[in-house]
Design an enzyme around this catalytic site. Structure first.
Site, PDB file in Angstrom:
ATOM      1  N   PHE A  68       0.829  -1.214   0.000  1.00 10.74           N
ATOM      2  CA  PHE A  68       0.000   0.000   0.000  1.00 10.74           C
ATOM      3  C   PHE A  68       0.867   1.269   0.000  1.00 10.74           C
ATOM      4  O   PHE A  68       0.909   2.014  -0.987  1.00 10.74           O
ATOM      5  CB  PHE A  68      -0.951  -0.070   1.206  1.00 10.74           C
ATOM      6  CG  PHE A  68      -1.588   1.227   1.601  1.00 10.74           C
ATOM      7  CD1 PHE A  68      -2.034   2.137   0.641  1.00 10.74           C
ATOM      8  CD2 PHE A  68      -1.761   1.532   2.954  1.00 10.74           C
ATOM      9  CE1 PHE A  68      -2.632   3.332   1.026  1.00 10.74           C
ATOM     10  CE2 PHE A  68      -2.358   2.718   3.338  1.00 10.74           C
ATOM     11  CZ  PHE A  68      -2.784   3.623   2.372  1.00 10.74           C
TER      12      PHE A  68
ATOM     13  N   GLY B  53       1.153  -7.159  -1.008  1.00  7.55           N
ATOM     14  CA  GLY B  53       1.284  -6.234  -2.138  1.00  7.55           C
ATOM     15  C   GLY B  53       0.874  -6.897  -3.440  1.00  7.55           C
ATOM     16  O   GLY B  53       0.633  -8.102  -3.497  1.00  7.55           O
TER      17      GLY B  53
ATOM     18  N   TYR C 216       3.355  -7.448  17.430  1.00  3.26           N
ATOM     19  CA  TYR C 216       3.575  -6.457  16.371  1.00  3.26           C
ATOM     20  C   TYR C 216       4.206  -5.187  16.949  1.00  3.26           C
ATOM     21  O   TYR C 216       5.221  -4.680  16.453  1.00  3.26           O
ATOM     22  CB  TYR C 216       2.235  -6.125  15.708  1.00  3.26           C
ATOM     23  CG  TYR C 216       2.312  -5.024  14.676  1.00  3.26           C
ATOM     24  CD1 TYR C 216       2.694  -5.299  13.377  1.00  3.26           C
ATOM     25  CD2 TYR C 216       2.005  -3.701  15.013  1.00  3.26           C
ATOM     26  CE1 TYR C 216       2.774  -4.286  12.425  1.00  3.26           C
ATOM     27  CE2 TYR C 216       2.076  -2.689  14.073  1.00  3.26           C
ATOM     28  CZ  TYR C 216       2.459  -2.989  12.784  1.00  3.26           C
ATOM     29  OH  TYR C 216       2.540  -1.982  11.858  1.00  3.26           O
TER      30      TYR C 216
END
Ligand code: UD1
Length: 318
Positions: free
Chosen positions: A12, A36, A145
């Site tokens: 993105f 992607g 994360y």
């Protein structure tokens, strides 16, 4: 013509950056196409696409040995927090180990490098309540994360301080715009909403599931402003070894956001309310004064950014 390496270059934010840079520069875009897409990239002689993972150390070693880059933008990551919770070891390899290897390779082979920019996340602040978030606010990463992003940030800055690899870090708030993947329930909320609106325009049934009461707010930043900020940070000597929040400095609630899009499109969004997601943050927005001090001026309010995004989607479907 400068030489750029963009990891996650077909994703993105990466593809928006690659396409922009390729107007006047040579760009190597590395992407494993897990999120992607090739179609995200313009067909340009200035873009060299390499399909591969940043975790492939020999691929990255050969690349950094063979080519000399002026700038490296490290955008490749497993961007889904939910994936990191499900699969912490695998996401650690991508979101931390690969960054560490890339820093070592950069230190060894990229003697002409002007800047390595690492993309981190507002997730590092976790549920700490102080608003707006300042770069020096308490850091409380709550997921694999967020911990990986924060640990990687620290290593990235340490390579500047100890090994003279010129590095900077940006912390993205809620980025939206063209080419955002909406395929997962954990995709950005705007891309999910736009899918619903798209169905409604085609006279199909669609409902948007709103988790919580809609009063939760976020700092939504249009991808064009993100590109502007990344280039500013990369090109400014004052940003060496430093970390920057990247948002527009304004909070927008989900209900406000829905109203903005409904007004642009003239369509009402049917909403189903569900329980707030576990661990969902109520309010988040960035103090962007540090970035503003080097010349950053977000050009798009949420309404302006949404107008451009909608225009882009309309052209796509024509
Ligand atoms: C974002 C990041 C996340 C990061 C966090 C840290 C994305 C996609 N996620 O999460 O990686 O950890 O910032 O600040 O960029 N919502 C709905 N319905 C939906 C989808 C979402 O109501 O179908 C709600 C969510 O519950 C949330 C809000 O919309 O309250 C925004 O969600 P999301 O776009 O996922 O962003 P963050 O929660 O801020």
């Amino acid at each position: 013509m400068a030489n750029y390496l963009v990891t996650g270059g077909a994703g993105f934010i990466g593809s928006n950056l690659t396409n922009f840079l390729a107007k006047e520069n040579h760009v190597v875009a590395v992407d494993d196409l897990s999120m992607g897409k090739m179609e995200n990239l313009d067909s340009s002689a200035n873009i060299e696409f390499i399909k591969g993972s940043i975790t492939d150390v020999s691929l990255m070693r050969n690349l950094l040995k063979e080519k000399e880059f002026d700038y490296i933008f490290h955008l490749a990551a497993i961007a889904s927090v939910a994936d990191s919770v499900e699969n912490p070891i695998r996401t650690h390899q991508v979101n931390f180990d690969a960054v560490f290897h890339l820093l070592e390779l950069t230190k060894k082979h990229q003697k002409m490098l002007k800047r390595f920019v690492f993309s981190s996340s507002a997730a590092v602040y976790g549920d700490e309540k102080t608003l707006p978030k300042q770069e020096e606010s308490v850091i409380r990463p709550l997921t694999p994360y967020a911990i990986d992003k924060f640990a990687a940030e620290k290593f990235v800055l340490m390579y500047n301080n100890l090994y003279e690899v010129p590095t900077s870090v940006v912390r993205f708030f809620n980025v939206y715009g063209p080419k955002q993947n909406s395929s997962s329930p954990y995709s950005g909320v705007i891309s999910i909403m736009m899918e619903c609106f798209d169905k409604l325009k085609g006279n199909l049934d669609a409902e948007f599931t709103l988790f919580g009461d809609g009063q939760q707010s976020r700092d939504f930043v249009f991808v064009e402003d993100v590109i502007q900020a990344l280039l500013l940070v990369a090109g400014n000597s004052a940003t060496l070894g430093d970390v920057y929040n990247l948002g527009i400095g304004q909070a927008t609630t989900l209900l406000e956001l829905i109203r903005i899009i409904e007004n642009h499109l003239g369509i009402k969004l049917p909403i189903i309310y569900k329980e707030a997601r576990f661990g969902d943050i109520k309010e988040s927005f960035a103090d962007i004064s540090k970035l503003q001090a080097i010349g950053y001026k977000p050009k798009n309010t949420v309404s302006e950014g949404m107008k451009k995004y909608i225009e882009y989607l309309q052209k796509e479907y024509e």
